[in-house]
Design a protein around this motif. Structure first.
Motif, PDB file in Angstrom:
ATOM      1  N   VAL A 100     -15.384  21.153  -8.779  1.00  0.00           N
ATOM      2  CA  VAL A 100     -15.946  20.069  -8.834  1.00  0.00           C
ATOM      3  C   VAL A 100     -15.260  19.005  -7.969  1.00  0.00           C
ATOM      4  O   VAL A 100     -13.946  19.057  -8.083  1.00  0.00           O
ATOM      5  N   GLN A 101     -15.787  18.431  -7.068  1.00  0.00           N
ATOM      6  CA  GLN A 101     -14.953  17.635  -6.158  1.00  0.00           C
ATOM      7  C   GLN A 101     -14.956  15.923  -6.598  1.00  0.00           C
ATOM      8  O   GLN A 101     -16.166  15.736  -6.831  1.00  0.00           O
ATOM      9  N   GLU A 102     -14.007  15.414  -6.231  1.00  0.00           N
ATOM     10  CA  GLU A 102     -13.987  13.871  -6.728  1.00  0.00           C
ATOM     11  C   GLU A 102     -13.955  13.232  -5.055  1.00  0.00           C
ATOM     12  O   GLU A 102     -13.199  13.540  -4.210  1.00  0.00           O
ATOM     13  N   TRP A 103     -14.931  12.446  -4.935  1.00  0.00           N
ATOM     14  CA  TRP A 103     -15.093  11.555  -3.811  1.00  0.00           C
ATOM     15  C   TRP A 103     -14.943  10.030  -4.048  1.00  0.00           C
ATOM     16  O   TRP A 103     -15.237   9.609  -5.026  1.00  0.00           O
ATOM     17  N   ALA A 104     -14.786   9.237  -2.961  1.00  0.00           N
ATOM     18  CA  ALA A 104     -14.599   8.022  -2.747  1.00  0.00           C
ATOM     19  C   ALA A 104     -15.441   7.293  -1.678  1.00  0.00           C
ATOM     20  O   ALA A 104     -15.367   7.865  -0.597  1.00  0.00           O
ATOM     21  N   LEU A 105     -16.217   6.212  -1.896  1.00  0.00           N
ATOM     22  CA  LEU A 105     -16.849   5.452  -0.752  1.00  0.00           C
ATOM     23  C   LEU A 105     -16.009   4.086  -0.782  1.00  0.00           C
ATOM     24  O   LEU A 105     -16.042   3.459  -1.897  1.00  0.00           O
ATOM     25  N   HIS A 106     -15.582   3.837   0.677  1.00  0.00           N
ATOM     26  CA  HIS A 106     -14.691   2.878   0.722  1.00  0.00           C
ATOM     27  C   HIS A 106     -15.734   1.886   1.449  1.00  0.00           C
ATOM     28  O   HIS A 106     -16.569   2.368   2.215  1.00  0.00           O
ATOM     29  N   GLN A 107     -15.409   0.635   1.606  1.00  0.00           N
ATOM     30  CA  GLN A 107     -16.461  -0.533   2.291  1.00  0.00           C
ATOM     31  C   GLN A 107     -15.259  -1.541   2.763  1.00  0.00           C
ATOM     32  O   GLN A 107     -14.186  -1.914   2.238  1.00  0.00           O
ATOM     33  N   ARG A 108     -15.487  -1.861   4.054  1.00  0.00           N
ATOM     34  CA  ARG A 108     -14.505  -2.831   4.805  1.00  0.00           C
ATOM     35  C   ARG A 108     -15.035  -4.013   4.747  1.00  0.00           C
ATOM     36  O   ARG A 108     -16.121  -4.446   4.963  1.00  0.00           O
ATOM     37  N   GLY A 109     -14.039  -4.982   3.995  1.00  0.00           N
ATOM     38  CA  GLY A 109     -14.441  -6.441   3.791  1.00  0.00           C
ATOM     39  C   GLY A 109     -13.592  -7.177   4.828  1.00  0.00           C
ATOM     40  O   GLY A 109     -13.060  -7.056   5.562  1.00  0.00           O
ATOM     41  N   PRO A 110     -13.688  -8.863   4.517  1.00  0.00           N
ATOM     42  CA  PRO A 110     -12.961  -9.590   5.275  1.00  0.00           C
ATOM     43  C   PRO A 110     -11.448  -9.267   5.143  1.00  0.00           C
ATOM     44  O   PRO A 110     -10.501  -9.902   6.131  1.00  0.00           O
ATOM     45  N   GLU A 111     -11.024  -8.711   3.998  1.00  0.00           N
ATOM     46  CA  GLU A 111      -9.572  -8.418   3.754  1.00  0.00           C
ATOM     47  C   GLU A 111      -9.047  -7.174   4.124  1.00  0.00           C
ATOM     48  O   GLU A 111      -8.108  -6.532   3.674  1.00  0.00           O
ATOM     49  N   GLY A 112      -9.982  -6.140   4.476  1.00  0.00           N
ATOM     50  CA  GLY A 112      -9.494  -4.960   5.157  1.00  0.00           C
ATOM     51  C   GLY A 112     -10.503  -3.845   4.051  1.00  0.00           C
ATOM     52  O   GLY A 112     -11.283  -4.321   3.479  1.00  0.00           O
ATOM     53  N   TRP A 113     -10.071  -2.813   4.105  1.00  0.00           N
ATOM     54  CA  TRP A 113     -10.593  -1.519   3.457  1.00  0.00           C
ATOM     55  C   TRP A 113     -10.418  -1.631   1.769  1.00  0.00           C
ATOM     56  O   TRP A 113      -9.355  -2.042   1.532  1.00  0.00           O
ATOM     57  N   ILE A 114     -11.469  -1.329   1.175  1.00  0.00           N
ATOM     58  CA  ILE A 114     -11.630  -1.724  -0.387  1.00  0.00           C
ATOM     59  C   ILE A 114     -12.146  -0.324  -1.041  1.00  0.00           C
ATOM     60  O   ILE A 114     -13.159   0.032  -0.397  1.00  0.00           O
TER      61      ILE A 114
END
Length: 298
Positions: free
Chosen positions: A180-194
């Motif tokens: 069972v793998q855990e993943w994350a989706l990151h998004q880049r906004g005005p202040e960088g990656w979140i």
């Protein structure tokens, strides 16, 4: 991912009025289950059907199941939140012959807190890329993209019309569960990656979405039970309405914020989000906005 044969595990694609759905998202392209079609479908869906929680603030239940969702999002041309968007998209993909697995995610928005699993997303195979073992993450219900599927590869970073996203595998096995793998989706906004949300690669079913939907639409701890919230996404702008505060974020450039009078919100919903309320609902919405604003004042 195998074809669904047990009706309890499927997404009621046979109940979907496919022509009406495709007209709703303004899609008139090829209907074969290819990557090109998947990309066009996701882009059409996320830029046409808005994210909104109006039923909750109008004190009505959120009803899942294709019959209910297509009546609201397709026939009545309303919007919805992640469970509604994802079930509708899954039904369309199922009907068109794509293979898919539904997932549940935890919206974290940069925090380290363990949040409830209240976000819905999909892993999808296409006929032209499956032989290479390629899988695609489709996230149509967040309200802020992605515009197109993201290939399910650790570390992949994509930019779509100025909006950037990154996938990251967090663990090989979550909480000691083999495979069972855990993943994350990151998004880049005005202040960088979140880090936007995390998810386990473990199949979810319609009943799991029912449970998550009940929490999101009724719990006092849910962010959607105490305020109006709507989003509209495009290749160049993201509009976010939080009660009477409108935030406009371009793919590139400065953010603009406007504070609205409650009386002007129904008109804004119609003109900007393409959500038209009848007179009774508009009055109830404005009354609630005024009441909550007054309660928040010192």
């Amino acid at each position: 991912m195998a074809h669904v044969t047990d009706p309890a595990r499927g997404w009621q694609g046979e109940l979907l009025d496919l022509d009406a759905y495709l007209e709703r998202i303004r899609f008139d392209g090829d209907r074969s289950p290819t990557l090109r079609t998947l990309r066009a479908l996701q882009r059409a869906h996320v830029t046409t059907i808005p994210f909104e929680n109006l039923e909750i603030v109008l004190e009505r239940p959120i009803l899942l199941g294709v019959a209910n969702i297509q009546d609201k999002l397709v026939r009545r041309r309303r919007g919805g939140y992640c469970f509604e968007h994802t079930e509708l998209f899954a039904a369309a993909l199922e009907r068109l012959g794509f293979r898919l697995t539904a997932l549940l995610g935890r919206v974290v928005m940069g925090t380290d807190k363990i949040r409830p699993a209240t976000h819905a997303l999909l892993l999808v195979q296409t006929v032209d890329t499956a032989q290479d073992g390629r899988i695609w993450l489709c996230d149509v219900g967040f309200g802020h993209g992605p515009l197109e599927p993201i290939e399910f590869v650790d570390g992949i970073e994509v930019t779509q019309d100025g909006w950037s996203y990154r996938l990251e595998r967090l663990t090989a096995a979550a909480e000691g569960l083999p495979g069972v793998q855990e993943w994350a989706l990151h998004q880049r906004g005005p202040e960088g990656w979140i880090r936007r949300h995390t998810f386990l690669v473990a199949p979810a079913h319609a009943i799991d979405y029912e449970v998550g939907n009940h929490y999101v639409s009724t719990s006092p701890r849910s962010p959607f039970t105490g305020r109006l919230y709507a989003q509209r996404f495009s290749p160049w702008l993201h509009h976010e309405l939080d009660e009477t505060r409108l935030k406009i974020t371009p793919a590139e450039g400065p953010i603009e914020t406007r504070l609205l009078d409650p009386d002007g919100v129904p008109k804004l919903l119609k003109e900007l989000f393409e959500i038209e309320l009848d007179a009774d609902d508009a009055e109830r919405l404005v009354t609630g906005l005024r009441r909550r604003r007054a309660a928040a004042e010192p």
